[in-house]
Enzyme design. Structure first.
Site, PDB file in Angstrom:
ATOM      1  N   ARG A 107       0.953  29.079   7.656  1.00  0.00           N
ATOM      2  CA  ARG A 107       2.357  29.511   7.781  1.00  0.00           C
ATOM      3  C   ARG A 107       2.645  30.297   9.053  1.00  0.00           C
ATOM      4  O   ARG A 107       3.618  30.032   9.754  1.00  0.00           O
ATOM      5  CB  ARG A 107       2.754  30.418   6.589  1.00  0.00           C
ATOM      6  N   THR A 108       1.832  31.297   9.326  1.00  0.00           N
ATOM      7  CA  THR A 108       2.180  32.213  10.415  1.00  0.00           C
ATOM      8  C   THR A 108       2.163  31.484  11.754  1.00  0.00           C
ATOM      9  O   THR A 108       3.105  31.567  12.538  1.00  0.00           O
ATOM     10  CB  THR A 108       1.210  33.414  10.426  1.00  0.00           C
TER      11      THR A 108
ATOM     12  N   LYS B 188     -18.410  33.210  24.596  1.00  0.00           N
ATOM     13  CA  LYS B 188     -19.305  33.657  25.698  1.00  0.00           C
ATOM     14  C   LYS B 188     -19.305  35.178  25.786  1.00  0.00           C
ATOM     15  O   LYS B 188     -19.528  35.756  26.852  1.00  0.00           O
ATOM     16  CB  LYS B 188     -18.818  33.068  27.022  1.00  0.00           C
TER      17      LYS B 188
ATOM     18  N   ARG C 215      -3.629  36.750  15.796  1.00  0.00           N
ATOM     19  CA  ARG C 215      -4.291  37.018  14.511  1.00  0.00           C
ATOM     20  C   ARG C 215      -5.751  37.299  14.824  1.00  0.00           C
ATOM     21  O   ARG C 215      -6.453  36.438  15.359  1.00  0.00           O
ATOM     22  CB  ARG C 215      -4.163  35.852  13.535  1.00  0.00           C
TER      23      ARG C 215
ATOM     24  N   HIS D 242       0.083  43.046   8.336  1.00  0.00           N
ATOM     25  CA  HIS D 242       0.698  41.756   8.665  1.00  0.00           C
ATOM     26  C   HIS D 242       2.209  42.019   8.686  1.00  0.00           C
ATOM     27  O   HIS D 242       2.934  41.601   7.795  1.00  0.00           O
ATOM     28  CB  HIS D 242       0.304  40.735   7.586  1.00  0.00           C
TER      29      HIS D 242
HETATM   30  N1   CP Z   1       1.101  34.290   4.613  1.00  0.00           N
HETATM   31  C1   CP Z   1       0.244  33.983   5.623  1.00  0.00           C
HETATM   32  O1   CP Z   1      -0.084  34.812   6.493  1.00  0.00           O
HETATM   33  O2   CP Z   1      -0.181  32.699   5.593  1.00  0.00           O
HETATM   34  P1   CP Z   1      -1.151  32.033   6.662  1.00  0.00           P
HETATM   35  O3   CP Z   1      -2.500  32.674   6.519  1.00  0.00           O
HETATM   36  O4   CP Z   1      -1.153  30.561   6.316  1.00  0.00           O
HETATM   37  O5   CP Z   1      -0.573  32.285   8.023  1.00  0.00           O
END
Ligand code: CP
Length: 303
Positions: free
Chosen positions: A52-53, A82, A103, A132
């Site tokens: 999703r993100t 590396k 991420r 998040h």
């Molecule tokens: N909700 C969420 O962060 O989903 P993903 O891990 O698929 O990005």
């Protein structure tokens, strides 16, 4: 707002501006997008998996007319393999784009990146037990849209809450609103951590900790379900089914409540629940696109 690292950064007036902008972006998408940001480039740098993100940020950038540089397995396909330090990678990639959506697999990864970055960093989830914030903002937008307010709502979090970065970030955001009541439903070993409770105490937020849904479901406006870490729970002899949302559990849930889940789900919500009008989790994922367009445009506009 150069970087978006944690929920605590956001105050209520900015959140409300963001929600207005998100409503506007929904209309932009309905008319086929815009080319207003055609000179902008977003880098999506994902060191751990995402559906999703990453897809919603990349889609958001295309809908804004911008361009995307991406690596979805940065641990393998960037120079981390590396031994390049995150700080160096960020300095380099920052030369090639206007915003980096990161991420990272370690708690504090986004903060570390922001400390050295002249380019905006957006935390797309850091480690297990980090934050998040863009997920929490889209969760809150969904709550606001579905319940028409945030003040005065009762919200129950259920799942493995100790390391749940989405629950942690959303709890921080909810603490900014008036008269909210929070319930944290989890086995004792997996309860929300003391740092969140200390923050809620500081902000005079009313909350309860419990290991059972008994007596709670009829009282809440929002049930925020999160993933159960099956392997960890089995090791701890936790009876998983006590925390699953099934059609029979739905009978106890307030008729006007909304069920949210950041997704992906495993067994914690049965597919039969999807048909219930209270199940808002797929609407929630759609909102992620509009809200991320709004966030990117805010950063590009320097608002
Ligand atoms: N909700 C969420 O962060 O989903 P993903 O891990 O698929 O990005």
């Amino acid at each position: 707002m150069k970087h978006i690292i944690e929920s605590q950064q956001f105050k209520v007036p900015r959140i409300m501006d963001l929600f207005e902008r998100t409503n506007f972006m929904k209309k932009v998408v309905a008319r086929g997008g815009t080319m207003d940001y055609q000179n902008k480039i977003m880098a999506s740098l994902f060191y751990s998996p995402s559906t999703r993100t990453r897809f919603s940020f990349e889609s958001a950038m295309y809908r804004l007319g911008g361009k995307v540089l991406t690596t979805e397995q940065a641990r393998e396909f960037s120079s981390e393999i590396k031994d390049e330090r995150l700080e160096d990678t960020i300095r380099i990639i920052g030369n090639y784009c206007d915003v980096i959506v990161l991420r990272h697999h370690q708690v504090g990864g986004a903060k570390k990146a922001a400390e050295v970055s002249a380019t905006s960093i957006i935390n797309a989830g850091d480690g297990s037990g980090g934050q998040h914030p863009t997920q929490a903002l889209l969760d809150l937008y969904t709550i606001h849209n579905e319940c028409h307010t945030v003040d005065g709502l009762s919200v129950a979090f259920i799942g493995a809450l100790d390391n749940g970065r989405t629950a942690r970030s959303l709890a921080y955001l909810l603490s900014k609103f008036d008269r909210v009541k929070l319930y944290f439903i989890a086995p004792d070993e997996l309860q929300i951590k003391p740092d969140i409770l200390a923050h809620l105490d500081e902000h005079n937020i009313n909350y309860e900790l419990t290991n059972s849904t008994k007596g709670i479901l009829s009282k809440v406006d929002v049930l925020y379900v999160t993933r159960m870490d099956r392997e960890r729970l089995q090791r701890k002899n936790v009876k998983l089914e006590e925390y699953n949302i099934t059609p029979s559990v739905l009978k106890q849930l307030n008729k006007k409540a909304r069920i949210l889940h950041p997704l992906p789900r495993s067994v914690e919500i049965s597919p039969e629940v999807d048909q219930d009008p209270r199940a808002a989790y797929f609407r929630q994922t759609e909102n992620g696109l509009y809200l991320r367009m709004a966030l990117l445009s805010m950063i590009f506009d320097g608002d």
